[in-house]
Design a protein around this motif. Sequence first.
Motif, PDB file in Angstrom:
ATOM      1  N   ALA A 286      52.373  -9.812  48.792  1.00 52.16           N
ATOM      2  CA  ALA A 286      53.251 -11.198  48.823  1.00 52.16           C
ATOM      3  C   ALA A 286      53.830 -11.245  50.018  1.00 52.16           C
ATOM      4  CB  ALA A 286      54.150 -10.841  47.855  1.00 52.16           C
ATOM      5  N   GLY A 287      54.472 -12.206  50.271  1.00 54.80           N
ATOM      6  CA  GLY A 287      55.072 -12.661  51.481  1.00 54.80           C
ATOM      7  C   GLY A 287      56.236 -11.822  52.017  1.00 54.80           C
ATOM      8  N   ALA A 288      56.054 -11.590  53.204  1.00 62.01           N
ATOM      9  CA  ALA A 288      56.588 -10.414  54.077  1.00 62.01           C
ATOM     10  C   ALA A 288      57.948 -11.206  54.994  1.00 62.01           C
ATOM     11  CB  ALA A 288      55.858  -9.588  54.850  1.00 62.01           C
ATOM     12  N   SER A 289      58.802 -10.396  55.164  1.00 66.30           N
ATOM     13  CA  SER A 289      59.827 -11.009  55.960  1.00 66.30           C
ATOM     14  C   SER A 289      60.186 -10.027  57.116  1.00 66.30           C
ATOM     15  CB  SER A 289      61.194 -11.242  55.101  1.00 66.30           C
ATOM     16  OG  SER A 289      61.697 -10.091  54.760  1.00 66.30           O
ATOM     17  N   VAL A 290      60.268 -10.496  58.333  1.00 68.70           N
ATOM     18  CA  VAL A 290      60.780  -9.656  59.559  1.00 68.70           C
ATOM     19  C   VAL A 290      62.249 -10.149  59.575  1.00 68.70           C
ATOM     20  CG1 VAL A 290      60.471  -9.074  61.932  1.00 68.70           C
ATOM     21  CG2 VAL A 290      58.679  -8.915  60.307  1.00 68.70           C
ATOM     22  N   ARG A 291      63.360  -9.321  59.833  1.00 73.51           N
ATOM     23  CA  ARG A 291      64.434  -9.617  60.131  1.00 73.51           C
ATOM     24  C   ARG A 291      64.729  -9.095  61.440  1.00 73.51           C
ATOM     25  NH1 ARG A 291      67.091  -7.862  56.299  1.00 73.51           N
ATOM     26  NH2 ARG A 291      68.732  -6.191  57.153  1.00 73.51           N
ATOM     27  N   ILE A 292      65.446  -9.628  62.597  1.00 71.56           N
ATOM     28  CA  ILE A 292      65.987  -8.778  63.902  1.00 71.56           C
ATOM     29  C   ILE A 292      67.473  -9.123  63.807  1.00 71.56           C
ATOM     30  CG2 ILE A 292      65.937  -8.929  66.256  1.00 71.56           C
ATOM     31  CD1 ILE A 292      62.813  -9.710  65.987  1.00 71.56           C
ATOM     32  N   GLU A 293      68.098  -7.869  63.984  1.00 69.85           N
ATOM     33  CA  GLU A 293      69.585  -8.196  64.129  1.00 69.85           C
ATOM     34  C   GLU A 293      69.977  -7.588  65.737  1.00 69.85           C
ATOM     35  OE1 GLU A 293      71.963  -5.721  61.158  1.00 69.85           O
ATOM     36  OE2 GLU A 293      71.198  -7.022  59.635  1.00 69.85           O
ATOM     37  N   ALA A 294      70.672  -8.721  66.388  1.00 72.24           N
ATOM     38  CA  ALA A 294      70.641  -8.294  67.686  1.00 72.24           C
ATOM     39  C   ALA A 294      72.230  -7.937  68.475  1.00 72.24           C
ATOM     40  CB  ALA A 294      70.189  -9.628  68.558  1.00 72.24           C
ATOM     41  N   LYS A 295      72.349  -7.185  68.906  1.00 69.43           N
ATOM     42  CA  LYS A 295      73.694  -6.937  69.421  1.00 69.43           C
ATOM     43  C   LYS A 295      73.946  -7.416  70.797  1.00 69.43           C
ATOM     44  CE  LYS A 295      75.582  -2.823  68.944  1.00 69.43           C
ATOM     45  NZ  LYS A 295      75.688  -1.289  68.937  1.00 69.43           N
ATOM     46  N   VAL A 296      74.766  -8.292  70.937  1.00 68.06           N
ATOM     47  CA  VAL A 296      75.216  -9.083  72.189  1.00 68.06           C
ATOM     48  C   VAL A 296      76.664  -8.963  72.752  1.00 68.06           C
ATOM     49  CG1 VAL A 296      75.665 -11.323  73.192  1.00 68.06           C
ATOM     50  CG2 VAL A 296      73.605 -11.020  71.593  1.00 68.06           C
ATOM     51  N   ASN A 297      76.714  -8.377  73.857  1.00 68.78           N
ATOM     52  CA  ASN A 297      77.981  -7.958  74.351  1.00 68.78           C
ATOM     53  C   ASN A 297      78.423  -9.018  75.356  1.00 68.78           C
ATOM     54  OD1 ASN A 297      77.981  -5.462  73.305  1.00 68.78           O
ATOM     55  ND2 ASN A 297      76.901  -4.593  75.009  1.00 68.78           N
ATOM     56  N   TRP A 298      79.587  -9.568  75.238  1.00 68.40           N
ATOM     57  CA  TRP A 298      80.272 -10.552  75.949  1.00 68.40           C
ATOM     58  C   TRP A 298      81.603 -10.019  76.478  1.00 68.40           C
ATOM     59  CZ3 TRP A 298      79.205 -14.722  78.893  1.00 68.40           C
ATOM     60  CH2 TRP A 298      80.120 -15.490  79.207  1.00 68.40           C
ATOM     61  N   HIS A 299      81.877  -9.640  77.782  1.00 67.33           N
ATOM     62  CA  HIS A 299      83.115  -8.879  78.354  1.00 67.33           C
ATOM     63  C   HIS A 299      83.284  -7.927  77.178  1.00 67.33           C
ATOM     64  CE1 HIS A 299      83.147 -11.898  81.277  1.00 67.33           C
ATOM     65  NE2 HIS A 299      83.382 -12.996  80.384  1.00 67.33           N
ATOM     66  N   THR A 300      84.402  -7.771  76.482  1.00 72.19           N
ATOM     67  CA  THR A 300      84.802  -6.860  75.638  1.00 72.19           C
ATOM     68  C   THR A 300      84.336  -7.059  74.416  1.00 72.19           C
ATOM     69  OG1 THR A 300      87.029  -7.776  75.341  1.00 72.19           O
ATOM     70  CG2 THR A 300      86.749  -6.365  76.966  1.00 72.19           C
ATOM     71  N   GLN A 301      83.785  -8.170  73.961  1.00 75.90           N
ATOM     72  CA  GLN A 301      83.410  -8.601  72.574  1.00 75.90           C
ATOM     73  C   GLN A 301      81.866  -8.161  72.403  1.00 75.90           C
ATOM     74  OE1 GLN A 301      84.545 -12.414  71.571  1.00 75.90           O
ATOM     75  NE2 GLN A 301      82.427 -12.816  70.838  1.00 75.90           N
ATOM     76  N   THR A 302      81.559  -7.926  71.185  1.00 78.37           N
ATOM     77  CA  THR A 302      80.210  -7.501  70.739  1.00 78.37           C
ATOM     78  C   THR A 302      80.044  -8.478  69.504  1.00 78.37           C
ATOM     79  OG1 THR A 302      80.309  -5.185  71.747  1.00 78.37           O
ATOM     80  CG2 THR A 302      78.824  -5.928  69.623  1.00 78.37           C
TER      81      THR A 302
END
Length: 355
Positions: free
Chosen positions: A128-144
């Motif tokens: 059956a249909g498959a899914s790929v999910r990517i969760e990315a962590k992005v840092n901007w100065h002191t913020q994630t």
Amino acid sequence: MSQAQTSRTIKFISKSGTYNAMITSPQGDVFQEYTGTAPGAVTSVRPDFSQTRPVLYFVCTSSRAAENPVTPADVAIFFNNVELTFDENGLSNNPGMEGVFKKIVPGVGQIYYGVQILSDIAALSGYAGASVRIEAKVNWHTQTDIITASYTIPVQQYTGESYRVTIAPGDTKNFVLTEKGDTCTLRAIVWQGGTEITGALTYKWFQQDPAEPSGWRELPGAAAQTLTVGDDDVSTYGAFRVEVSLSGALIGADVQSVMDASDPLDIDACPDPADEAIYEGDTAATVTYTPQLVQRGSGVAITPQPLFTFVVYDAAGVAMSPLPAVPAASFAVTYAMVEQAQNDVTLIISTASDN
């Protein structure tokens, strides 16, 4: 530019900026077909991923001009909602998925995270249909911030001599324009039974245009296998469609988006609910958008605010909402649209040209 456009199929609204993320493949649409009867009498699966080894890249742009293109600090990769773990060689080592996936990290000449599929996934997904999910962590100065994008891999039974049309990158840009004067190339590919075909093929290219009754405007003179798109052709985001005919008969179509990270304007889509999810069975569910046009880099809203046009498309580029689109300040994607598409839908938000 005086106009802006965005896609909300995949999105993340950060705490102090807007991210647009998508997963793309240099091979075009990734899919598998099988012959025989699943699950016990499957005789073959194609394309053979052990030979083609398709790659999925996580591509992201930000409303913060200084941040583009966005390179995450790290990513988590999920296959059918199972988080993949990797050994020291970057190969997946989950039970039953050993060596099926390889994590791609940025390197020389390649700025994207992603995942490569090294063997067939049809059986892993239960045919059956498959899914790929990517969760990315992005840092901007002191913020994630955590940015998520998903990609659906169709897995279906092969029936007859069917054709599949897909748009792949014709260069190394991965459908992203990063500076003024930049261009990228789209390349149409036709598959039949897992094999790319050529021959008596003809092409028509279109650009998404909510003012057209069909939602698409044919591009004059665009009749080659490839299409070159420049930053003047795209307002932050643009969608393009190709129709392919064989010996005069239409055999398929595909749609691909192009991001312009250099454009000075951006759209903060302001979705409600923020996860932009409609769940099967929840027939009353809607996702409402009340967008704001902002200046890229500062995030400051433009005054006065324009109206917007909203068009919902399925994966083949068929409109799920009325056309031509009527300018409005907000729009709701309904359960009926998703149910009709039987899959994810894409909402294209554009600043109305008559404002």
